[in-house]
Design a protein around this motif. Structure first.
Motif, PDB file in Angstrom:
ATOM      1  N   ARG A  52       0.842  -1.209   0.000  1.00  0.00           N
ATOM      2  CA  ARG A  52       0.000   0.000   0.000  1.00  0.00           C
ATOM      3  C   ARG A  52       0.874   1.254   0.000  1.00  0.00           C
ATOM      4  O   ARG A  52       0.719   2.162   0.824  1.00  0.00           O
ATOM      5  CB  ARG A  52      -0.957   0.018   1.186  1.00  0.00           C
ATOM      6  CG  ARG A  52      -2.083  -0.990   1.099  1.00  0.00           C
ATOM      7  CD  ARG A  52      -3.257  -0.614   1.969  1.00  0.00           C
ATOM      8  NE  ARG A  52      -2.920  -0.430   3.346  1.00  0.00           N
ATOM      9  CZ  ARG A  52      -2.878  -1.406   4.253  1.00  0.00           C
ATOM     10  NH1 ARG A  52      -3.162  -2.635   3.904  1.00  0.00           N
ATOM     11  NH2 ARG A  52      -2.576  -1.155   5.503  1.00  0.00           N
ATOM     12  N   GLN A 152      -5.022  -7.866   3.266  1.00  0.00           N
ATOM     13  CA  GLN A 152      -3.712  -7.209   3.359  1.00  0.00           C
ATOM     14  C   GLN A 152      -3.604  -6.422   4.662  1.00  0.00           C
ATOM     15  O   GLN A 152      -3.089  -5.313   4.688  1.00  0.00           O
ATOM     16  CB  GLN A 152      -3.510  -6.277   2.168  1.00  0.00           C
ATOM     17  CG  GLN A 152      -3.527  -6.979   0.833  1.00  0.00           C
ATOM     18  CD  GLN A 152      -3.342  -6.025  -0.332  1.00  0.00           C
ATOM     19  OE1 GLN A 152      -3.735  -4.865  -0.277  1.00  0.00           O
ATOM     20  NE2 GLN A 152      -2.725  -6.499  -1.396  1.00  0.00           N
ATOM     21  N   ARG A 370      -6.183  -0.759  -1.942  1.00  0.00           N
ATOM     22  CA  ARG A 370      -4.727  -0.892  -1.977  1.00  0.00           C
ATOM     23  C   ARG A 370      -4.035   0.460  -1.967  1.00  0.00           C
ATOM     24  O   ARG A 370      -2.830   0.545  -2.220  1.00  0.00           O
ATOM     25  CB  ARG A 370      -4.334  -1.712  -3.210  1.00  0.00           C
ATOM     26  CG  ARG A 370      -4.692  -3.172  -3.049  1.00  0.00           C
ATOM     27  CD  ARG A 370      -4.758  -3.915  -4.359  1.00  0.00           C
ATOM     28  NE  ARG A 370      -5.027  -5.340  -4.126  1.00  0.00           N
ATOM     29  CZ  ARG A 370      -6.229  -5.844  -3.858  1.00  0.00           C
ATOM     30  NH1 ARG A 370      -7.277  -5.047  -3.813  1.00  0.00           N
ATOM     31  NH2 ARG A 370      -6.384  -7.137  -3.640  1.00  0.00           N
TER      32      ARG A 370
END
Length: 504
Positions: A52, A152, A370
């Motif tokens: 990210r 994530q 993201r």
């Protein structure tokens, strides 16, 4: 009439492509593809933009700073705060020690755990509704927006989802007649581990109980399930009771409102359609019998708990989305069968086309998740600004004191700065943010400084100053200092103050 599941061959539908007795040579390879393709797909989605853009937000910063402490310091902290995440912190401490602290080490466990969950969805779907349903459900899981967010994330929720997938697969295996003590021991152990990672995951037990009722499981299955469930719950109970003493940590969660139920209502509606398409029957093991309780029961349970104490955060029941993925897989499997009756050649394209269409439709959201902007802040970005603006001998303050996580994660950026409000460090005090001095002592210390850096939240995410210490900091800065530099980056703010009045 209730019968033992071992006596019901109807509960064991053969996988698509498998003959009842003589399976073709390629059947094993096709079965492997059903779960391996979703695993590779999930890992690919997880590795895509994993860093990210080098950002870490406040929740992950808690994981990062605790994982870097020694085991004794972690145990000391758990007696005061975050005991509910103790098992996860110890796991991450081990991984940080083995592979070094870093964003990849922080988030990769969640990627791999989600891949395990996808594999479980695929295998369950294949067993109960055929290969295409399994493949579609496994692929769908990683595309769900909430799953993409936690795919994530350096927090324990994806690991809990993996455990939920494994425990559900073990339950289905038992209901298909493969009842062994070792499997029930594994079931209880997995439920226990999930409970230690997040005790709200125990809501999977009433979901599994609903599946047993739906399928009219036999007495032997009920007895073994009850024993494994009771043992796991008993082991998690001390954690539940002790965590009640730390309930102030979730006091920020807002009370349940009607608009907060819109999202769950949509999920339940989609799952309901999938269950209807599955044409469920009482006494029959089906995707609906497994997926619908897994989706519905945790949502209803969390809503019920939130009426007593506000706890409604979707991440606490992320594992329930495995039920939604199973039901979506059933929809896709039904679509394949419908097309097969008209054009067998085109039917093989139904699931791939659906996955591509869903991926394209969700692409803007996938890109957004993201991006650093998908989280409320970034502790690493503001640390870079501190490093740029700081001068040796300057003082630094944090409002609120929880913003000290920037210093804990990036201590090098604060080298040479004096944390003048701090009385005990986070490690010494066994906390996440340390213990600050009394307001008057903070005021006295501030008035001896010429240049102070203030690390706080950006205005759009900042909460009103409420703590007495923070009100003192703000008042002294307004009365005796002038801001000469102000930088805002990714939800955090660094302001440089110079003193303009003489201390009284």
């Amino acid at each position: 009439m209730s019968v033992d599941s071992a006596a019901r061959p109807s509960l064991r539908p053969p996988p698509v492509g498998d003959a009842p007795q003589d399976r073709p040579v390629g059947a094993s390879a096709r079965r492997a593809l059903v779960w391996s393709v979703p695993v590779l797909w999930t890992v690919a989605l997880g590795l895509w933009g994993l860093s990210r853009q080098g950002s870490v937000w406040r929740d992950e910063a808690a994981t990062w700073q605790v994982a870097r402490r020694c085991t004794a310091d972690i145990w000391h902290m758990l007696g005061n705060v975050d005991v509910v995440h103790g098992c996860y912190y110890l796991l991450m401490h081990t991984l940080f020690a083995a592979f070094g602290p870093g964003i990849t080490t922080l988030r990769l466990p969640s990627v791999l755990a989600t891949a395990v969950a996808a594999a479980c969805v695929a295998v369950i779907g294949r067993r109960l509704a055929g290969g295409w349903a399994g493949l579609g459900g496994g692929m769908a899981l990683a595309l769900l927006p909430a799953v993409q967010f936690h795919l994530q994330e350096g927090r324990p929720y994806a690991l809990v989802a993996a455990g939920a997938g494994v425990s559900t697969l073990l339950l289905v295996t038992a209901l298909q007649g493969r009842v062994r003590r070792a499997r029930w021991a594994a079931y209880g152990g997995i439920v226990l581990l999930c409970g230690l990672l997040n005790w709200l995951s125990l809501m999977i037990l009433p979901a599994h109980a609903a599946t047993l009722l739906w399928t009219r499981a036999g007495r032997a299955v009920w007895i073994r399930w009850a024993g494994a469930s009771a043992a796991a719950t008993a082991c998690v109970l001390p954690l539940i009771l002790f965590s009640r003493s730390q309930s102030a940590q979730v006091s920020w969660i807002p009370p349940l409102t009607w608009h907060m139920l819109i999202g769950p209502a949509v999920l339940l509606a989609v799952g309901g359609v999938g269950a209807l398409v599955d044409r469920p029957r009482m006494g029959q093991l089906s995707v609906a019998a497994v997926g619908l309780p897994l989706l519905v029961v945790p949502h209803v349970g969390l809503i019920g708990l939130s009426l007593i104490q506000p706890l409604f955060l979707d991440r606490y029941i992320l594992f329930s989305l495995l039920g939604l993925a199973l039901l979506i897989g059933t929809l896709l499997g039904s679509a394949v069968r419908a097309v097969t009756s008209r054009s067998p050649r085109l039917s093989t394209w139904v699931v791939p086309v659906a996955v591509v269409a869903a991926t394209a439709a969700l692409l803007p959201q996938s890109l957004a998740k993201r991006s650093p902007a998908s989280r409320v802040d970034d502790v690493l970005a503001v640390a870079s600004e501190v490093r740029r603006l700081a001068q040796a001998g300057n003082a630094v303050l944090f409002i609120p004191s929880a913003r000290r996580d920037t210093k804990s994660v990036s201590p090098d950026a604060f080298a040479g700065l004096r944390d003048i409000a701090l009385a005990e460090s986070p490690e010494e005090s066994g906390t996440l943010k340390g213990v600050e001095a009394a307001p008057e002592r903070i005021r006295t210390a501030m008035l001896t400084q010429e240049r102070i850096l203030l690390v706080t939240d950006a205005p759009e995410v900042a909460r009103p100053v409420s703590a007495e210490r923070d009100r003192t900091k703000t008042a002294v800065l307004e009365q005796h200092f002038t801001a000469v530099a102000d930088e805002q980056v990714r939800g955090r703010r660094v302001t440089v103050y110079l003193r303009t009045t003489s201390p009284r």
